[in-house]
Design an enzyme around this catalytic site. Structure first.
Site, mmCIF file in Angstrom:
data_model
loop_
_atom_site.group_PDB
_atom_site.id
_atom_site.type_symbol
_atom_site.label_atom_id
_atom_site.label_comp_id
_atom_site.label_asym_id
_atom_site.label_seq_id
_atom_site.Cartn_x
_atom_site.Cartn_y
_atom_site.Cartn_z
ATOM 1 N N LYS A 1 0.808 -1.216 0.000
ATOM 2 C CA LYS A 1 0.000 0.000 0.000
ATOM 3 C C LYS A 1 0.846 1.273 0.000
ATOM 4 O O LYS A 1 0.468 2.267 -0.634
ATOM 5 C CB LYS A 1 -0.998 0.006 1.150
ATOM 6 C CG LYS A 1 -0.447 -0.201 2.542
ATOM 7 C CD LYS A 1 -1.597 -0.341 3.544
ATOM 8 C CE LYS A 1 -1.067 -0.613 4.957
ATOM 9 N NZ LYS A 1 -0.494 -1.966 5.068
ATOM 10 N N HIS B 1 -1.620 -8.622 11.744
ATOM 11 C CA HIS B 1 -2.387 -7.865 12.747
ATOM 12 C C HIS B 1 -3.565 -8.653 13.320
ATOM 13 O O HIS B 1 -4.539 -8.055 13.779
ATOM 14 C CB HIS B 1 -2.905 -6.544 12.156
ATOM 15 C CG HIS B 1 -1.844 -5.672 11.583
ATOM 16 N ND1 HIS B 1 -0.718 -5.320 12.292
ATOM 17 C CD2 HIS B 1 -1.749 -5.079 10.369
ATOM 18 C CE1 HIS B 1 0.039 -4.537 11.535
ATOM 19 N NE2 HIS B 1 -0.552 -4.378 10.365
ATOM 20 N N ASN C 1 -1.263 6.816 6.591
ATOM 21 C CA ASN C 1 -0.377 5.828 7.207
ATOM 22 C C ASN C 1 1.037 5.874 6.636
ATOM 23 O O ASN C 1 1.977 5.374 7.247
ATOM 24 C CB ASN C 1 -0.973 4.433 7.009
ATOM 25 C CG ASN C 1 -0.319 3.374 7.864
ATOM 26 O OD1 ASN C 1 -0.267 3.486 9.076
ATOM 27 N ND2 ASN C 1 0.201 2.335 7.225
#
Length: 463
Positions: free
Chosen positions: A125, A194, A148
């Site tokens: 990303k 995660h 982010n």
């Protein structure tokens, strides 16, 4: 800065005063809200005070005064258990949101048609975010890039009809942004990561899907089963979907045919660009990233000529298959961002005759999924806490040595690679978090770069 005027006159609680948290507090105050902020680190509280932000221990606060809790994405919302501030907010019936949500509400208020591209995925990303921002800037567009990837979203300029926000979103940020509805939503891929923060893979996938579920156009990578399911689910709900892949597509989207990116419409398929010779976009995973960027650029009316120019001038990102330098025929690659096996797999696919430096704090599953690439590895150099576990997996299939530290690993790998007498790659792709020896992957990658540039005979790139 984007002042959050949609919260003017309201009192909000804010927990987490790191970079994005402090930026959020300042944007809320600038927009006319009263902010009462808190952090577990007293130094962060003092820094906020010095910038005019009111602070207090939210454990002792009257939660009936708060309209919202603004939570830092690094703070657990649900798993392994909710943070105490989230528990207090829920008990008081106070909504819990993050900085992406504040931006979405401000955009809806002041410039609802402002172009907003939001990008997520387990891997790739940041590269895709940086690449699309680069292509758009090269095409003369006003671009604000952040989220982010670095700059907090509320530190960027105001949303406007002639300005494109290109924003990387983590799953933590998406989970705190219930009204997220970008002009173009991008989901690249899904692999286990995660899970400690989301509980299950299914919940992790559901959170990622939220980014594209309400997008004007959903650009979705379909090279893994969960992402294909997301594309099908969105399409079934009436979302406009463009698929991207490293395999041929028979539906609307962009795919990579080797190094050629091919655009597919309802009526035809045509080559758009070629990635040959672009070292910053080496490998099949970057072909998927580039395909997504091309799909976005086409949707924003960037010409194929401008797209090709942007691809060829893209410098790449640090720590992501970054060329550091050469000694003769030996290439040194910094892939410190590869903190899990799925990410390291991309690097191992891209090279042969690899002298592989790996290790650190292991993720669940270790390096088991990489065994099919062991034949490409000349020798492995183990560092950090995962050394014994990884040595067991390597077994007799890969010659390996326990180096302990990155300093020793770089020195030994460089020496061994140069004795090969043919092209070779010294690859730092740890398949691990850095926390056992370095505060973050950036510092690990920076140290690798410094060590390589200090080697005798190095021809450093970008030094």
């Amino acid at each position: 800065m984007t002042p959050v005027t949609s919260f003017a006159g309201k009192t909000v609680a804010l927990f987490g005063l790191g970079g994005s948290g402090l930026a959020t507090a300042l944007a809320l105050k600038e927009g006319g809200a009263r902010v009462i902020a808190c952090d577990d680190n007293p130094a962060k509280m003092a820094e906020a005070n010095a910038k005019g932000i009111e602070t207090a221990d939210l454990r002792n606060a009257d939660w009936s005064q708060f309209s919202s809790l603004i939570l830092s994405p690094g703070v657990p919302l649900t798993h392994p258990e909710p943070h105490w501030s989230a528990k207090l907010a829920r008990e008081a019936g106070v909504e819990i949101i993050g900085d992406i949500e504040l931006f979405c509400r401000e955009r809806a208020k002041i410039a609802p048609n402002a172009p907003f591209v939001a990008i997520t995925g387990t891997n790739g990303k940041s590269t895709t975010t940086a690449l699309i921002a680069h292509i758009l800037r090269e095409a003369g567009r006003d671009v604000q890039m952040g989220g982010n990837i670095g700059t907090a979203i509320l530190s960027l300029g105001l949303p406007a009809d002639n300005r494109i926000h290109v924003i990387e979103c983590s799953s933590f940020q998406i989970d705190l942004a219930p009204s997220l509805s970008p002009t173009i939503g991008v989901h690249l891929n899904l692999s286990p990561d995660h899970i400690d923060r989301h509980g299950t893979m299914e919940l992790y996938a559901a959170i990622k899907e939220r980014l594209v579920a309400k997008a004007g156009l959903a650009v979705i990578g379909v090279d893994d089963p969960l992402s294909r399911a997301i594309a099908d689910s969105c399409e079934a709900k009436g979302v406009n979907v463009a698929r991207v892949s490293v395999e041929p597509l028979g539906v609307k989207g962009v795919f990579a045919d080797g190094e050629t990116l091919v655009g597919v419409t309802t009526s035809d398929a045509a080559p758009i660009a070629n990635l040959s010779g672009i070292s910053s976009l080496r490998g099949a995973h970057n072909a998927q990233n580039a395909a997504a960027a091309v799909a976005i650029a086409l949707a924003l009316n960037v010409s194929p000529e401008q797209i090709r120019s942007g691809l060829h001038t893209f410098p790449g990102l640090p720590h992501r298959m970054e060329e550091v330098g050469r000694i003769g025929a030996t290439l040194f690659i910094n892939d410190s961002k590869a903190t899990n096996a799925d990410s390291t797999e991309k690097a191992l696919k891209s090279f042969d005759d690899i002298f592989w430096i790996l290790g650190g704090k292991a993720k669940e599953g270790g390096i088991e999924l990489l065994t099919s690439y062991f034949s490409k590895i000349r020798k492995a150099y183990l560092i950090g806490a995962a050394s014994d576990e990884f040595a067991t997996t390597l077994g007799d299939d890969v010659p390996h040595v326990h180096c302990g530290t990155l300093d020793k690993a770089v020195a030994q790998a460089a020496e061994d690679a140069q004795t090969l007498g043919s092209p070779a790659v010294v690859l730092l792709s740890p398949a691990c978090a850095s926390y056992d020896q370095f505060p973050n992957y950036e510092m690990r990658g920076n140290h690798f770069r410094d060590l390589v540039r200090a080697l005798p005979g190095i021809e450093a790139k970008g030094a």
